[in-house]
Design an enzyme around this catalytic site. Structure first.
Site, PDB file in Angstrom:
ATOM      1  N   SER A 497       0.824  -1.200   0.000  1.00  0.00           N
ATOM      2  CA  SER A 497       0.000   0.000   0.000  1.00  0.00           C
ATOM      3  C   SER A 497       0.865   1.260   0.000  1.00  0.00           C
ATOM      4  O   SER A 497       1.692   1.428  -0.872  1.00  0.00           O
ATOM      5  CB  SER A 497      -0.956  -0.043   1.187  1.00  0.00           C
ATOM      6  OG  SER A 497      -2.038   0.811   0.973  1.00  0.00           O
ATOM      7  N   ASP A 583      -9.829  -3.169  -6.051  1.00  0.00           N
ATOM      8  CA  ASP A 583      -9.312  -2.421  -4.906  1.00  0.00           C
ATOM      9  C   ASP A 583      -9.772  -0.965  -4.994  1.00  0.00           C
ATOM     10  O   ASP A 583      -9.466  -0.254  -5.936  1.00  0.00           O
ATOM     11  CB  ASP A 583      -7.779  -2.491  -4.902  1.00  0.00           C
ATOM     12  CG  ASP A 583      -7.179  -1.968  -3.610  1.00  0.00           C
ATOM     13  OD1 ASP A 583      -7.835  -1.179  -2.914  1.00  0.00           O
ATOM     14  OD2 ASP A 583      -6.032  -2.339  -3.306  1.00  0.00           O
ATOM     15  N   HIS A 628      -8.372  -4.771  -0.096  1.00  0.00           N
ATOM     16  CA  HIS A 628      -7.161  -3.997  -0.342  1.00  0.00           C
ATOM     17  C   HIS A 628      -5.917  -4.864  -0.255  1.00  0.00           C
ATOM     18  O   HIS A 628      -5.041  -4.809  -1.112  1.00  0.00           O
ATOM     19  CB  HIS A 628      -7.088  -2.854   0.665  1.00  0.00           C
ATOM     20  CG  HIS A 628      -5.889  -1.974   0.496  1.00  0.00           C
ATOM     21  ND1 HIS A 628      -5.492  -1.487  -0.725  1.00  0.00           N
ATOM     22  CD2 HIS A 628      -4.994  -1.502   1.389  1.00  0.00           C
ATOM     23  CE1 HIS A 628      -4.404  -0.742  -0.568  1.00  0.00           C
ATOM     24  NE2 HIS A 628      -4.086  -0.749   0.700  1.00  0.00           N
TER      25      HIS A 628
END
Length: 665
Positions: A497, A583, A628
């Site tokens: 991320s 996502d 995610h």
């Protein structure tokens, strides 16, 4: 910092949802966001007049207690067969190790929350919500309250449980591993429990009881990752469901928290740097809420209650700045006081001694004397520091086998995050253990932008100071090499991320430091993402990355480090990227654009370099689903490990054999 200086309001971490492009994810728990703020705010005591002594108290509602493992592949609860009891005289650590090595992966990869209320424990068993008497919680005597299969979801699990004060109802939030969407079901508890209602897209929720002994459920509604609405609902003969509050500022989000003594419900409205709290009397939930302190830019605060006193935890300001309502009293805590005066359980930020123990079975770090893993007796953990470009000392945590010799020839896997004031996650993962057992060195770089050293540590690595995190990462890797931990040709880097910003930036600025990189759901196109206000998180993230649409200074600064913007013809390390098709936090479009541009640039460089040039491998693995990050994906784990071993030219036979102890293929 002494171990007894532990973090204030520890239970609050169960009541705040994951938000942001990539909060450090603790699997199956959406309530650990506030935790990273508390462990860096010192205390200042401020005592006001007691005014609540005559108010009756509500019995404590269900709180999270240690988690229970379950297998979601079974539709109904089943008793484990052929399970041999462990010898009575076996050492405690040996029992834990034996259990870890013998249980199949699906028995621990999905962890259900478990709450205790009254004389019962509520938890998930198989694909059912169940409860059992407290004294029988470890046996197979339980009552099935709800079968999750009724929701027609693919491998559902319970993310959070809340029990009404008098145990007439239980609410459970249910979701799946491949999606962030959730459903809150309300179960009426009776001789034959029945689902009374269900609400989609619920984030946080809490029960209170009104003056007429009616259970009232407050909950927040999340739409497109934005949580702005608060509802309250009642059930039974007097059913109603009404919107109670709507936050108008799209850069803020809302979450609910019930104080530890269940006396007050707090409505917390905040962004990355500012917060505002409204208080609802748990005995009169239909009365208008009371504002504790209106939002002031840069001021974060949280409210707790105990023994008829309010406690306010804040990052700045003198106590007199908080204009408490006339019926309220309490302590206000900021940056200057002795934590001994705080009545709540505290836990410290990461301040390990030079050597401390990593208890794999416990899944978290403990500060202890000694330097051996008490389970395997083979692992050593060290605390090191690197001097960054500006002289700032950056802490690192390093794991390696105790009996490793010639560490310079061992493979190294560097972890980095450095965003949102979140601590770099160092919890137990089976793949991390097998890497250490196979001789790898694991290094965790606690760079600026993260939260390990306080709010200022975060501030020094966000907005127009984001390059500090990159400088820290470069310094950490160089220091590791300089102190004899591996070498560039055996060094790999991993991030997920928002950690992808620093990892991607390093690949542009100092690609020679690493041989291979694995990225998961990486944030790589900062500039274009932050200029697109139609994306769900852009407005909430302005305090972290800046506003390039309206601020030219922010725009030019982002251009200096944005991984996508700084791709150039040069040699790159091999990169394996895992992305998720739907996502919402890190859009697939940006990852695909980055990958295509990188491949084109590498091909251009290879053409100019001539024959004999070894082109790095750039792999984009797009996984289905809308979550995610899927931590326990066996396919993802094996693909990443296979990639690292192949890039370093290592034999992966033994590591996959060891991994089979934990992952059931």
């Amino acid at each position: 910092m002494q171990q007894k200086t532990k973090l204030l309001l520890q239970a609050l971490k169960y009541s705040i949802p994951h938000l942001g492009k990539c909060m450090q994810k603790q699997h199956l728990n959406h309530y650990n966001f506030a935790d990273h703020y508390y462990n860096r705010i010192k205390l200042k005591k401020y005592h006001l007049t007691k005014c609540l002594q005559n108010k009756p108290k509500i019995s404590e509602l269900a709180r999270n207690i240690p988690s229970r493992s379950f297998s979601c592949k079974d539709l109904q609860p089943v008793k484990q067969e052929n399970e041999k009891p462990l010898p009575e005289n076996m050492d405690a650590f040996e029992k834990v190790r034996t259990k870890l090595e013998t249980q199949p992966q699906e028995e621990y990869e999905i962890i259900s929350v478990e709450v205790k209320h009254g004389g019962f424990v509520y938890y998930q068993e198989g694909c059912c919500l169940v409860r059992s008497k407290d004294e029988e919680a470890d046996n197979d005597n339980y009552e099935v309250l709800f079968n999750l299969e009724e929701l027609k979801l693919d491998q559902p699990f319970i993310d959070c449980i809340r029990v009404a004060p008098d145990e007439k109802y239980v609410a459970a939030k249910i979701r799946t591993e491949d999606s962030e969407a959730s459903t809150c079901v309300i179960i009426k508890l009776s001789d034959q429990p029945v689902m009374e209602a269900s609400f989609p897209n619920v984030s946080s929720f809490e029960w209170v009881k009104d003056e007429e002994d009616e259970d009232v459920l407050f909950y927040t509604f999340q739409r497109n990752l934005r949580c702005h609405d608060v509802y309250r609902a009642t059930f039974g003969d007097n059913k109603r469901n009404e919107r109670f509050y709507t936050e108008k500022d799209p850069s803020y989000f809302v979450f609910l928290y019930l104080t530890k003594d269940s006396r007050f419900l707090t409505i917390n409205i905040m962004n990355k740097t500012t917060s505002e709290v409204w208080l609802i009397d748990g005995l009169s939930p239909w009365d208008p809420p009371v504002l504790i302190q209106k939002r002031i830019h840069g001021v974060l605060y949280y409210v707790e209650h105990r023994d008829d006193e309010l406690y306010i935890l804040t990052n700045v300001g003198e106590p007199t700045e908080f204009k408490l309502p006339p019926w309220a009293c309490g302590f206000i805590m900021d940056t200057n006081s002795d934590p001994k005066n705080c009545p709540f359980q505290l836990c410290s930020p990461i301040r390990p001694p030079k050597y401390y123990t990593y208890k794999f079975a416990e899944g978290k770090l403990f500060e202890e004397t000694g330097h051996e893993d008490p389970i395997t007796k083979t692992s050593r953990v060290l605390r090191l520091e690197a001097k960054s470009k500006d002289g700032k000392l950056v802490p690192m945590t390093v794991f390696h086998k105790t009996d490793s010799e010639d560490l310079q020839k061992k493979p190294l896997l560097v972890h980095v995050y450095g965003a949102y004031g979140m601590d770099l996650k160092m919890n137990f993962r089976p793949e991390r253990r097998v890497l250490v057992d196979d001789g790898w060195i694991l290094a965790y770089c606690h760079v600026r932008g993260g939260g390990e050293l306080g709010l200022q540590w975060h501030a020094d690595g966000r907005l127009t100071k984001k390059l500090n995190g990159l400088a820290d990462l470069e310094a950490c890797i160089k220091t590791l090499h300089g102190q004899g931990f591996s070498q560039p040709s055996l060094t790999t880097l991993t991030a997920f991320s928002a950690g992808g910003v620093l990892a991607g930036a390093l690949c542009n600025s100092n690609p020679e430091l690493v041989r291979a990189v694995t990225l998961e759901a990486p944030f790589l196109d900062v500039l274009n993402t932050m200029m697109d206000t139609t994306l769900p998180l852009t407005l909430e993230e302005l305090e972290e990355w800046g506003n390039p649409s309206s601020d030219e200074k922010h725009k030019n600064y982002i251009k200096r480090y944005c991984p996508y913007q700084n791709i150039k013809p040069q040699h790159y390390p091999s990169i394996h990227i895992t992305a998720y098709e739907n996502d919402e936090r890190v859009p697939l479009k940006g990852i695909v654009s980055y990958t295509e541009k990188l491949k084109e640039t590498i091909a251009e460089h290879a053409k100019d370099t001539g024959e004999g040039y070894q082109t790095p491998n750039i792999i984009l693995d797009i996984q289905p689903g809308g979550n995610h990050v899927i931590e326990d994906s066996h396919k993802k784990i094996t693909a990443q490990i296979k990639f690292l071993y192949e890039e370093l030219g290592l034999d992966s036979t033994s590591v996959f054999e060891d991994l089979k102890k934990y992952l059931k293929f």
